[in-house]
Design an enzyme around this catalytic site. Structure first.
Site, PDB file in Angstrom:
ATOM      1  N   ASP A  33      10.881   6.602   4.260  1.00 58.35           N
ATOM      2  CA  ASP A  33      10.639   8.283   4.199  1.00 58.35           C
ATOM      3  C   ASP A  33      10.856   8.848   4.719  1.00 58.35           C
ATOM      4  O   ASP A  33      11.347   9.057   5.598  1.00 58.35           O
ATOM      5  CB  ASP A  33       8.647   7.810   3.534  1.00 58.35           C
TER       6      ASP A  33
HETATM    7  N1  URA Z   1       6.720   1.913   3.551  1.00 63.56           N
HETATM    8  C1  URA Z   1       6.434   2.927   3.808  1.00 63.56           C
HETATM    9  O1  URA Z   1       5.448   3.510   3.027  1.00 63.56           O
HETATM   10  N2  URA Z   1       7.300   4.335   3.952  1.00 63.56           N
HETATM   11  C2  URA Z   1       8.450   4.067   3.908  1.00 63.56           C
HETATM   12  O2  URA Z   1       9.316   4.653   4.844  1.00 63.56           O
HETATM   13  C3  URA Z   1       9.017   2.188   4.992  1.00 63.56           C
HETATM   14  C4  URA Z   1       7.927   2.008   4.695  1.00 63.56           C
END
Ligand code: URA
Length: 238
Positions: free
Chosen positions: A102
């Site tokens: 993310d």
């Molecule tokens: N899980 C998440 O919620 N976000 C990420 O960036 C990676 C794994």
């Protein structure tokens, strides 16, 4: 293939670095000094050396990036900076991130131009583990921890595969979580399912490959052959 491309692809420097090495007479081809950057070489037959040390051709590139918050895991984006823009000095055109973190997630992201390698890391069937440090908004009790470890409903067709959770020593709300899948926002959704909010998330390991903590956020370096293989190993600390 041109000599300068061979050398740059092999990871000894950028196109301009390798042109300089060639100009200075530090590159030999089958024992003879070559001073022409566009000299055509035969990948099967020719032996290229830098200062008498053989330079082995690397068909594909593999990098470890310490992703900072605020950049997106994409090759192009009209609004945000991308992780690929952080690899400023690389001349490879086809680089892409292996999966997505993310925008606000930091830590270990692999970048490559090898589609097979990426597929093996990401395929749900291969069960390559990914380990994260999650800072939560409160404590996680034993029963919630058990639910997460057994597999939990996060609103998809199937419950999650079992995860491994550990409290970081002296940090009650900091949890090390290892998962074997890569569903959308998976870690955040798993903690949400037990009414906890993830304040910060950092990926620290893929398989048995650990983030090199000497890399500042936004920095990257090539992976060694041994490190590439570690991505497919079960984490030794589980
Ligand atoms: N899980 C998440 O919620 N976000 C990420 O960036 C990676 C794994």
């Amino acid at each position: 293939m041109r000599l300068d491309k061979y050398l740059a692809d092999s990871g000894i420097g950028t196109r301009s670095d390798v042109k300089e090495l060639i100009r200075k007479g530090r590159i030999t081809l089958n024992g003879e000094t070559i001073k022409k950057s566009d000299y055509k070489i035969d990948l099967e037959l020719d032996r290229i050396c830098l200062d008498s040390v053989p330079v082995l051709y690397q068909k594909y590139a593999y990098y470890m990036l310490n992703k900072p918050a605020g950049v997106v895991s994409a090759t192009n984006d009209n609004v945000n900076s991308t992780v690929i823009e952080l690899l400023k000095n690389e001349n490879r055109k086809n680089l892409f991130p292996v999966g997505r973190l993310d925008k606000d997630t930091t830590g270990l992201l692999l970048i490559t131009d090898d589609g097979d390698f990426a597929h093996k890391i990401l395929s749900p069937r291969k069960h390559i583990s990914k380990t994260y440090l999650a800072q939560l908004d409160g404590e996680l009790n034993e029963s919630d921890r058990c639910r997460l470890e057994q597999g939990i409903d996060i609103g998809d067709d199937k419950i999650t595969l079992p995860a491994v959770l550990k409290h970081e020593v002296n940090e009650s709300n900091l949890i090390r979580i290892t998962i074997m899948e890569g569903r959308y926002h998976q870690v955040k959704r798993m903690f949400q399912a037990v009414d906890r909010c993830v304040l910060t998330l950092k990926r620290v390991q893929i398989g048995d490959l650990k983030l090199d903590e000497s890399l500042a956020e936004g920095s990257y370096r090539p992976l060694t052959r041994e490190e590439i293989a570690l991505c497919f190993e079960r984490p030794s600390a589980l």
